[in-house]
Write a protein that holds these residues in place. Sequence first.
Motif, PDB file in Angstrom:
ATOM      1  N   VAL A 138       0.974  -0.950  -0.036  1.00  0.00           N
ATOM      2  CA  VAL A 138       0.005   0.031  -0.038  1.00  0.00           C
ATOM      3  C   VAL A 138       0.929   1.178   0.129  1.00  0.00           C
ATOM      4  CG1 VAL A 138      -1.632   1.414   1.241  1.00  0.00           C
ATOM      5  CG2 VAL A 138      -1.739  -1.224   1.367  1.00  0.00           C
ATOM      6  N   PHE A 141      -3.000  -0.056  -4.064  1.00  0.00           N
ATOM      7  CA  PHE A 141      -2.971  -1.448  -3.534  1.00  0.00           C
ATOM      8  C   PHE A 141      -2.571  -2.335  -4.499  1.00  0.00           C
ATOM      9  CE2 PHE A 141      -6.103   0.650  -0.962  1.00  0.00           C
ATOM     10  CZ  PHE A 141      -6.219   0.358   0.232  1.00  0.00           C
ATOM     11  N   LYS A 169     -11.072  -6.693  -0.455  1.00  0.00           N
ATOM     12  CA  LYS A 169     -12.170  -5.901  -0.093  1.00  0.00           C
ATOM     13  C   LYS A 169     -11.548  -4.600   0.251  1.00  0.00           C
ATOM     14  CE  LYS A 169     -15.365  -9.476   0.834  1.00  0.00           C
ATOM     15  NZ  LYS A 169     -16.097 -10.047   2.021  1.00  0.00           N
ATOM     16  N   VAL A 170     -12.126  -3.422  -0.070  1.00  0.00           N
ATOM     17  CA  VAL A 170     -11.819  -1.967   0.554  1.00  0.00           C
ATOM     18  C   VAL A 170     -12.904  -1.890   1.462  1.00  0.00           C
ATOM     19  CG1 VAL A 170     -11.614   0.262  -0.091  1.00  0.00           C
ATOM     20  CG2 VAL A 170     -10.603  -1.282  -1.708  1.00  0.00           C
ATOM     21  N   THR A 185     -18.287  -3.113   3.380  1.00  0.00           N
ATOM     22  CA  THR A 185     -17.543  -3.314   2.098  1.00  0.00           C
ATOM     23  C   THR A 185     -18.023  -2.195   1.066  1.00  0.00           C
ATOM     24  OG1 THR A 185     -17.412  -5.667   2.892  1.00  0.00           O
ATOM     25  CG2 THR A 185     -17.114  -4.840   0.307  1.00  0.00           C
ATOM     26  N   TYR A 242     -15.865  -1.868  -1.757  1.00  0.00           N
ATOM     27  CA  TYR A 242     -15.445  -2.236  -3.152  1.00  0.00           C
ATOM     28  C   TYR A 242     -14.763  -3.827  -2.625  1.00  0.00           C
ATOM     29  CZ  TYR A 242     -12.559  -3.051  -7.322  1.00  0.00           C
ATOM     30  OH  TYR A 242     -11.822  -3.549  -8.470  1.00  0.00           O
ATOM     31  N   GLU A 243     -14.988  -4.624  -3.779  1.00  0.00           N
ATOM     32  CA  GLU A 243     -14.682  -5.914  -3.766  1.00  0.00           C
ATOM     33  C   GLU A 243     -14.187  -6.557  -4.855  1.00  0.00           C
ATOM     34  OE1 GLU A 243     -17.239  -9.012  -2.113  1.00  0.00           O
ATOM     35  OE2 GLU A 243     -18.846  -7.597  -2.422  1.00  0.00           O
ATOM     36  N   VAL A 274      -7.201   3.519  -5.114  1.00  0.00           N
ATOM     37  CA  VAL A 274      -8.491   3.834  -4.557  1.00  0.00           C
ATOM     38  C   VAL A 274      -8.280   5.435  -3.820  1.00  0.00           C
ATOM     39  CG1 VAL A 274     -10.050   3.414  -2.391  1.00  0.00           C
ATOM     40  CG2 VAL A 274      -8.959   1.589  -3.786  1.00  0.00           C
ATOM     41  N   MET A 308      -9.161   7.716  -1.436  1.00  0.00           N
ATOM     42  CA  MET A 308      -9.797   7.789  -0.047  1.00  0.00           C
ATOM     43  C   MET A 308      -9.647   9.150   0.779  1.00  0.00           C
ATOM     44  SD  MET A 308      -7.987   4.337   1.156  1.00  0.00           S
ATOM     45  CE  MET A 308      -8.730   2.997   1.368  1.00  0.00           C
ATOM     46  N   ASN A 354     -10.599   3.768   7.154  1.00  0.00           N
ATOM     47  CA  ASN A 354     -10.460   2.882   5.976  1.00  0.00           C
ATOM     48  C   ASN A 354      -9.677   1.588   6.131  1.00  0.00           C
ATOM     49  OD1 ASN A 354     -11.270   4.962   3.823  1.00  0.00           O
ATOM     50  ND2 ASN A 354      -9.642   6.254   4.835  1.00  0.00           N
ATOM     51  N   PHE A 377      -8.860  -2.527   4.322  1.00  0.00           N
ATOM     52  CA  PHE A 377      -8.903  -3.648   3.394  1.00  0.00           C
ATOM     53  C   PHE A 377      -8.739  -5.090   4.034  1.00  0.00           C
ATOM     54  CE2 PHE A 377      -4.310  -3.141   3.704  1.00  0.00           C
ATOM     55  CZ  PHE A 377      -3.861  -4.179   3.320  1.00  0.00           C
TER      56      PHE A 377
END
Length: 146
Positions: free
Chosen positions: A29, A59, A69-70, A90, A92-93, A105, A107, A116, A118
């Motif tokens: 990250v 990521f 997953k985010v 969740t 986003y996945e 992403v 953020m 935040n 993941f």
Amino acid sequence: MLAAISFADSIQSTVAGTPVKGIPTPVYVRSVDEVFLMEIKEYHVFNARAADSYVKVLFSATTVVKDFKVLKLSECEIDDNGRISFHEETLYEQFELVPECPIMVVMTFFGSIPNNGFSYTDKDRTTRKFTVNLSGKDGRVEIEGY
């Protein structure tokens, strides 16, 4: 917002991993800017921004990661043993995060309590969860397992 974007080269030599509590994580990250993004051959984009202020976080993975997953984190609680837990939503996945195609992403970070995160499923079928936050010292993106 989700898109696949192609650019010039890969990022494999420019990212560094963060071991968490002695566990080397296959997910890397880092914050990125437009110049850095132009060097990447292909990546996905997800906009999780919740305010005008935001950071672009990339990521990437060293190996194939399943069930990536985010997460939006809220309601931080600490039990008597010092274990942290969050209410997770969740945002986003994707079935797999692969080394050839990271995800950027967008953020928003609020204060010092992580909002935040993941997660992913490792090769032993264990779900690993991490917070994503900004360092108060230098603004670097930091992750911590929970």
